[in-house]
Design a protein around this motif. Structure first.
Motif, PDB file in Angstrom:
ATOM      1  N   SER A 145       0.780  -1.315  -0.023  1.00 29.47           N
ATOM      2  CA  SER A 145      -0.080  -0.139  -0.003  1.00 29.47           C
ATOM      3  C   SER A 145       0.796   1.393  -0.016  1.00 29.47           C
ATOM      4  N   LEU A 146       2.001   1.255   0.627  1.00 28.83           N
ATOM      5  CA  LEU A 146       2.934   2.257   0.789  1.00 28.83           C
ATOM      6  C   LEU A 146       3.354   2.866  -0.603  1.00 28.83           C
ATOM      7  N   GLU A 147       3.852   1.666  -1.531  1.00 29.87           N
ATOM      8  CA  GLU A 147       4.107   1.889  -2.812  1.00 29.87           C
ATOM      9  C   GLU A 147       3.100   2.435  -3.679  1.00 29.87           C
ATOM     10  N   LYS A 148       1.958   1.860  -3.638  1.00 28.95           N
ATOM     11  CA  LYS A 148       0.785   2.158  -4.286  1.00 28.95           C
ATOM     12  C   LYS A 148       0.425   3.837  -3.983  1.00 28.95           C
ATOM     13  N   ILE A 149       0.638   4.445  -2.809  1.00 28.34           N
ATOM     14  CA  ILE A 149       0.281   5.736  -2.337  1.00 28.34           C
ATOM     15  C   ILE A 149       1.407   6.697  -2.931  1.00 28.34           C
ATOM     16  N   PHE A 150       2.829   5.962  -2.809  1.00 30.15           N
ATOM     17  CA  PHE A 150       3.908   6.882  -3.325  1.00 30.15           C
ATOM     18  C   PHE A 150       3.823   7.117  -4.980  1.00 30.15           C
ATOM     19  N   TRP A 151       3.471   5.783  -5.509  1.00 30.96           N
ATOM     20  CA  TRP A 151       3.544   6.069  -7.064  1.00 30.96           C
ATOM     21  C   TRP A 151       2.303   7.001  -7.666  1.00 30.96           C
ATOM     22  N   GLN A 152       1.029   6.910  -6.885  1.00 35.79           N
ATOM     23  CA  GLN A 152       0.079   7.879  -7.452  1.00 35.79           C
ATOM     24  C   GLN A 152       0.388   9.288  -6.789  1.00 35.79           C
ATOM     25  N   ASN A 153       1.028   9.567  -5.959  1.00 40.62           N
ATOM     26  CA  ASN A 153       1.458  10.902  -5.488  1.00 40.62           C
ATOM     27  C   ASN A 153       2.279  11.496  -6.222  1.00 40.62           C
ATOM     28  N   PHE A 154       3.310  10.627  -6.840  1.00 40.05           N
ATOM     29  CA  PHE A 154       4.351  11.005  -7.712  1.00 40.05           C
ATOM     30  C   PHE A 154       3.707  11.279  -9.121  1.00 40.05           C
ATOM     31  N   LYS A 155       2.780  10.629  -9.474  1.00 40.80           N
ATOM     32  CA  LYS A 155       1.914  10.826 -10.675  1.00 40.80           C
ATOM     33  C   LYS A 155       1.544  12.431 -10.623  1.00 40.80           C
ATOM     34  N   ASN A 156       0.600  12.402  -9.586  1.00 40.80           N
ATOM     35  CA  ASN A 156      -0.108  13.704  -9.312  1.00 40.80           C
ATOM     36  C   ASN A 156       0.728  14.906  -9.175  1.00 40.80           C
ATOM     37  N   LEU A 157       2.152  14.736  -8.693  1.00 36.82           N
ATOM     38  CA  LEU A 157       3.076  15.765  -8.447  1.00 36.82           C
ATOM     39  C   LEU A 157       3.504  16.036  -9.766  1.00 36.82           C
ATOM     40  N   ALA A 158       3.969  15.208 -10.509  1.00 40.68           N
ATOM     41  CA  ALA A 158       4.658  15.300 -11.834  1.00 40.68           C
ATOM     42  C   ALA A 158       3.212  16.087 -12.585  1.00 40.68           C
ATOM     43  N   LYS A 159       2.209  15.595 -12.738  1.00 41.54           N
ATOM     44  CA  LYS A 159       1.189  16.167 -13.591  1.00 41.54           C
ATOM     45  C   LYS A 159       1.115  17.836 -13.319  1.00 41.54           C
ATOM     46  N   ASN A 160       0.812  17.922 -11.854  1.00 40.38           N
ATOM     47  CA  ASN A 160       0.781  19.258 -11.388  1.00 40.38           C
ATOM     48  C   ASN A 160       2.031  20.202 -11.965  1.00 40.38           C
ATOM     49  N   LYS A 161       2.981  19.681 -12.287  1.00 47.53           N
ATOM     50  CA  LYS A 161       4.181  20.479 -12.725  1.00 47.53           C
ATOM     51  C   LYS A 161       4.420  20.540 -14.088  1.00 47.53           C
ATOM     52  N   GLY A 162       3.550  19.833 -14.598  1.00 49.23           N
ATOM     53  CA  GLY A 162       3.814  20.002 -16.111  1.00 49.23           C
ATOM     54  C   GLY A 162       4.395  18.656 -16.817  1.00 49.23           C
ATOM     55  N   TRP A 163       4.448  17.592 -15.963  1.00 50.92           N
ATOM     56  CA  TRP A 163       5.385  16.482 -16.352  1.00 50.92           C
ATOM     57  C   TRP A 163       4.389  15.166 -16.428  1.00 50.92           C
ATOM     58  N   GLU A 164       4.876  14.541 -17.371  1.00 52.99           N
ATOM     59  CA  GLU A 164       4.160  13.050 -17.427  1.00 52.99           C
ATOM     60  C   GLU A 164       4.971  11.882 -17.107  1.00 52.99           C
ATOM     61  N   LEU A 165       4.026  11.310 -16.200  1.00 56.10           N
ATOM     62  CA  LEU A 165       4.680   9.846 -15.754  1.00 56.10           C
ATOM     63  C   LEU A 165       4.296   8.779 -16.572  1.00 56.10           C
ATOM     64  N   PHE A 166       5.285   7.888 -17.414  1.00 58.11           N
ATOM     65  CA  PHE A 166       4.691   6.697 -18.297  1.00 58.11           C
ATOM     66  C   PHE A 166       5.241   5.428 -17.565  1.00 58.11           C
ATOM     67  N   THR A 167       4.513   4.536 -17.141  1.00 62.04           N
ATOM     68  CA  THR A 167       4.905   3.400 -16.423  1.00 62.04           C
ATOM     69  C   THR A 167       4.827   2.260 -17.536  1.00 62.04           C
ATOM     70  N   ILE A 168       5.858   1.429 -17.372  1.00 58.98           N
ATOM     71  CA  ILE A 168       5.823   0.213 -18.105  1.00 58.98           C
ATOM     72  C   ILE A 168       6.210  -0.852 -17.375  1.00 58.98           C
ATOM     73  N   ALA A 169       5.666  -2.090 -17.281  1.00 59.29           N
ATOM     74  CA  ALA A 169       5.916  -3.179 -16.337  1.00 59.29           C
ATOM     75  C   ALA A 169       5.418  -4.403 -16.911  1.00 59.29           C
ATOM     76  N   ALA A 170       6.042  -5.506 -16.497  1.00 54.15           N
ATOM     77  CA  ALA A 170       5.572  -6.987 -16.711  1.00 54.15           C
ATOM     78  C   ALA A 170       4.658  -7.566 -15.887  1.00 54.15           C
ATOM     79  N   ARG A 171       3.763  -7.061 -15.360  1.00 52.69           N
ATOM     80  CA  ARG A 171       2.981  -7.386 -14.352  1.00 52.69           C
ATOM     81  C   ARG A 171       1.340  -6.852 -14.621  1.00 52.69           C
ATOM     82  N   SER A 172       0.477  -7.248 -14.269  1.00 59.45           N
ATOM     83  CA  SER A 172      -1.068  -6.707 -14.607  1.00 59.45           C
ATOM     84  C   SER A 172      -1.086  -5.574 -13.353  1.00 59.45           C
TER      85      SER A 172
END
Length: 331
Positions: free
Chosen positions: A19-46
């Protein structure tokens, strides 16, 4: 590429396991978006990622058509033949593949050219990975650095938090330079000590980290000598099991990189002193350590929670594992 990068952060295989990691990456994505950045994630898991690719290399050969040159044996400039062979051999060994290595090699060639295409087309300013061993992370790191993207390493820390590094963990951690740079005046010393006390309390409350287990108890035979505990590192993401991996040469001392040799040395020690050697494999580890000495009467293979183990042993021997921290804090 450096002069024409986009405000894109490409992250390969971010972990959402806790849950810590899920919250971290969601907050990271929101922060990036607010500052005009795009977070693009690639994974080998669903999961909630922008792009999901097959985890196994032999499966990749049926995907990603059209991204590689006509000469299908060529590799991108940033992937040399040594790294290529290391990745193929590890994939074959790790999964005990029934498929021949040619299928794995074909998948790796396709994936490496797709990564090359992705980095060139997206022109990310930043590339983030969560380890430097798995091909699903390593290829993006190598390509990103070749095309001059800024690299960062983000992973779970031993302290129920997120660890952000500019190069990697273990021997490459920024913490060594950070410690040297600290001005230990009264104000800084007090702040650091307060933070350290919070970390200590957190580790004591949850010594097993995100793989929390029932405390239980440990049943050990009586012995006259010392009880030595050797927890084996996670071979999947440290390079420990890959003899020629460049990262292994960075993170492990030459005399402390061979698990079988360490076990043999510790076994001699406990045998002379009529003690006992406890060995615990990493919970995520698929490696098999089947040396004959594992079945010695002075060795016991154990599992379960760390707390009852650490309370019973006299000596803890570690390579690169968080248990080094935990054992010090629980003594």
């Amino acid at each position: 590429m450096k002069n024409s990068v986009n405000k894109i952060i490409l992250c390969a295989n971010p972990s959402h396991q806790t849950s810590l990691e899920k919250i971290f990456w969601q907050n990271f994505k929101n922060l990036a978006k607010n500052k005009g950045w795009e977070l693009f994630t690639i994974a080998a898991r669903s999961g909630e990622f922008d792009l999901v690719l097959p985890a196994r290399l032999y499966q990749v050969q049926n995907y990603l058509n059209g991204y590689y040159p006509k000469n299908k044996s060529l590799l991108p400039e940033w992937l040399d033949s040594k790294y290529f062979e290391i990745i193929v051999n590890w994939e074959y060994k790790r999964w005990e593949e029934l498929h021949d290595k040619s299928a794995i090699s074909a998948g790796l060639i396709k994936l490496s050219w797709f990564v090359d295409f992705l980095i060139r087309e997206m022109k990310p300013a930043v590339v983030i990975t969560t380890n430097k061993i798995d091909h699903g992370c390593l290829l993006y790191k190598l390509a990103g650095e070749f095309y001059e993207a800024k690299y960062y390493f983000i992973e779970r820390s031993p302290f129920d938090s997120i660890w952000v590094e500019s190069k990697g963990m273990f021997a490459e951690s920024d913490i060594y330079d950070f410690v040297k740079s600290i001005d230990y005046n009264d104000k800084n010393r007090s702040m650091i000590e307060r933070h350290g006390e919070r970390v200590i309390e957190q580790v004591k409350l949850n010594p097993d980290g995100f793989r929390k287990q029932d405390i239980g108890s440990i049943d050990l035979p009586l012995c006259e000598g010392p009880i030595v505990f050797f927890p084996i590192d996670n071979a999947l993401w440290t390079g420990l099991a890959q003899e020629d991996h460049p990262q292994k040469m960075v993170d492990y001392y030459n005399d402390f990189s061979n698990v079988d040799e360490i076990i043999s040395t510790l076994l001699k020690y406990v045998t002379r002193r009529r003690g006992l050697l406890l060995i615990k494999k990493h919970p995520a580890d698929l490696e098999k350590y089947e040396a004959e000495n594992l079945f010695d009467q002075n060795i016991k293979l154990i599992s379960g929670s760390l707390e009852p183990i650490l309370k019973r042993v006299d000596i803890v021997v570690c390579q690169n594992t968080k248990i080094a921290y935990v054992s010090n804090l629980l003594e």
